[in-house]
Design a protein around this motif. Structure first.
Motif, PDB file in Angstrom:
ATOM      1  N   HIS A 163       0.844  -1.197   0.000  1.00 27.32           N
ATOM      2  CA  HIS A 163       0.000   0.000   0.000  1.00 27.32           C
ATOM      3  C   HIS A 163       0.878   1.246   0.000  1.00 27.32           C
ATOM      4  CE1 HIS A 163      -3.185   2.803   1.001  1.00 27.32           C
ATOM      5  NE2 HIS A 163      -2.572   3.142   2.136  1.00 27.32           N
ATOM      6  N   ALA A 164       0.643   2.150  -0.940  1.00 27.88           N
ATOM      7  CA  ALA A 164       1.446   3.373  -1.056  1.00 27.88           C
ATOM      8  C   ALA A 164       1.109   4.334   0.077  1.00 27.88           C
ATOM      9  CB  ALA A 164       1.191   4.036  -2.406  1.00 27.88           C
ATOM     10  N   ALA A 183      -3.938   8.322   6.361  1.00 34.30           N
ATOM     11  CA  ALA A 183      -3.295   8.755   5.118  1.00 34.30           C
ATOM     12  C   ALA A 183      -2.622  10.119   5.261  1.00 34.30           C
ATOM     13  CB  ALA A 183      -4.326   8.793   3.996  1.00 34.30           C
ATOM     14  N   PRO A 184      -1.604  10.240   6.111  1.00 33.25           N
ATOM     15  CA  PRO A 184      -0.895  11.515   6.240  1.00 33.25           C
ATOM     16  C   PRO A 184      -0.073  11.827   4.997  1.00 33.25           C
ATOM     17  CG  PRO A 184       0.258   9.803   7.434  1.00 33.25           C
ATOM     18  CD  PRO A 184      -1.020   9.186   6.948  1.00 33.25           C
ATOM     19  N   ALA A 185       0.139  13.101   4.736  1.00 33.99           N
ATOM     20  CA  ALA A 185       0.963  13.542   3.612  1.00 33.99           C
ATOM     21  C   ALA A 185       2.256  14.119   4.160  1.00 33.99           C
ATOM     22  CB  ALA A 185       0.210  14.575   2.775  1.00 33.99           C
ATOM     23  N   VAL A 186       3.304  13.286   4.252  1.00 36.36           N
ATOM     24  CA  VAL A 186       4.612  13.712   4.739  1.00 36.36           C
ATOM     25  C   VAL A 186       5.554  13.771   3.550  1.00 36.36           C
ATOM     26  CG1 VAL A 186       6.517  13.226   6.303  1.00 36.36           C
ATOM     27  CG2 VAL A 186       4.173  12.654   6.983  1.00 36.36           C
ATOM     28  N   SER A 187       6.117  14.934   3.300  1.00 34.68           N
ATOM     29  CA  SER A 187       6.880  15.161   2.070  1.00 34.68           C
ATOM     30  C   SER A 187       8.385  15.101   2.301  1.00 34.68           C
ATOM     31  CB  SER A 187       6.532  16.535   1.485  1.00 34.68           C
ATOM     32  OG  SER A 187       5.147  16.643   1.253  1.00 34.68           O
ATOM     33  N   GLU A 188       9.094  14.346   1.432  1.00 37.83           N
ATOM     34  CA  GLU A 188      10.555  14.309   1.355  1.00 37.83           C
ATOM     35  C   GLU A 188      11.187  13.842   2.674  1.00 37.83           C
ATOM     36  OE1 GLU A 188      11.384  18.324   0.285  1.00 37.83           O
ATOM     37  OE2 GLU A 188      10.924  18.017  -1.834  1.00 37.83           O
TER      38      GLU A 188
END
Length: 380
Positions: A163-164, A183-188
């Protein structure tokens, strides 16, 4: 975590604060089992302290040696090496106990000959590997936080169980299957530590954003059910944050930047104080009425008045070899174990009762070289 309030404990606390370095018994650790390479993480289950890291051999208190492949257990009261000896084929970066299990994460791909990709768990009652629980993250896991029926994972992975869900994900504690509603959006970058508290999941690391906003980078919080950014916590931290700890109505963080510092926050993310040092701060822990910091520093500011680059505004620095303690107002305490090592201390964790404090790292001596104690230190 608080020590039991007894007369003897109160007297010990007073001595701890008032007496100069060298007069406090806990300046030097116990003589315990030690290891041939770095201890990266420690975790307690009762009096048992588990150690994980880069080591492959342990030295027992009687001077004999035993094989221990990246994971071991020691009795924190006696210092004795315990029989627990699973065979891993790679480094351990994280240990956490919860829900009857010891959770282990790192770079390994096998445990006792069983395929286990980067994360595994063992029964705390039997010591046996749970061969059915396999979340299968796609890359390194640096942090695990078990909370009830959910186990949160942080690291550099992009998928868990196919699962992405990059860098921060949740799996079912019973099955290991991904919790797709989180579904958190954690970038880089990477998530380096997780801590549940105040109805939130605090997230620390070197990531640039949460929810597409830079003001939540490095240290932020998310809703533990949905993963949505918690806008009520804004820390204004802009450097690598190694660890985060919740105690009472405060949040403490170990910042590996500006030289390094412990920083204390309100639940809203407002800075209460910070203690600056001349090297990276890699761990923070609350032990009784003191906040413990560890890292690869040698000196600390005598006051908690530091400038924008971590410099001591009030001038004089105090010797503090890899470990220090401050009170709840950020005032530097006399405790100075005087550890050595380039990397220093990676992790400090207090016994659940407050009876002792275990520290893992690269150090080999304490007391300015007067005591040999390699890579694991337990302070009473």
């Amino acid at each position: 975590m608080r020590r039991l309030i007894t007369l003897s404990a109160l007297l010990a606390a007073l001595l701890f604060v008032q007496l100069p370095a060298g007069a406090v018994d806990s300046n030097l650790p116990q003589a315990t089992a030690s290891f041939n390479d770095q201890v990266v993480k420690v975790a307690y289950n009762g009096d048992t302290v588990y150690s994980g890291g880069l080591f492959t051999r342990a030295r027992q208190t009687d001077g004999t040696f035993a094989d221990r492949s990246y994971l071991a257990a020691v009795n924190s009261r006696t210092g004795a090496l315990l029989p627990f000896a699973p065979a891993l084929n790679g480094t351990v970066h994280e240990l956490k106990t919860g829900g009857g299990y010891l959770y282990v994460a790192g770079k390994f791909t096998e445990v006792d000959g069983v395929a286990m990709s980067r994360i595994a768990r063992f029964s705390l009652s039997t010591g046996k590997l749970d061969t059915a629980w396999k979340p299968k993250p796609s890359a390194t896991v640096y942090s695990i936080e078990p909370v009830g029926s959910t186990v949160y994972l942080g690291g550099t992975f992009t998928t868990v169980g196919g699962h992405a869900q990059p860098r921060l994900a949740a799996v079912n504690a019973a099955t290991g299957a991904p919790v797709t509603s989180f579904a958190p959006a954690v970038s880089e970058g990477a998530v380096r530590d997780l801590q549940a508290g105040h109805g939130r999941l605090y997230v620390a690391g070197v990531f640039s954003m949460i929810g597409g906003d830079k003001k939540y980078g490095k240290l932020g919080a998310v809703n533990p059910a949905s993963g949505a950014v918690d806008t009520g916590f804004v820390s204004k931290v802009f450097v690598l944050t190694r660890e985060v700890v919740v105690s009472g109505d405060r949040v403490y963080a170990a910042l590996d930047g500006r030289g390094g510092e412990i920083r204390a926050f309100t639940k809203a993310g407002e800075t209460l104080w910070y203690q600056a040092v001349d090297g990276g701060m890699q761990t923070v822990e609350v032990w009784g009425d003191a906040v413990i910091g560890g890292g690869h520093f040698d000196k600390a500011c005598n006051t908690n008045h530091a400038g924008p680059l971590g410099q001591c505004v009030d001038g004089v620095k105090a010797d503090r070899g890899k470990l220090l303690a401050v009170d709840m107002n950020g005032t530097l305490l006399p405790w100075n174990p005087g550890a050595n090592g380039v990397v220093g201390a990676w992790d400090a964790t207090a016994h659940p009762s407050g009876a002792n404090l275990s520290v893992g790292g690269s150090f080999t001596t304490f007391g300015g070289g007067t005591m040999e104690q390699k890579r694991l230190a337990i302070f009473d």
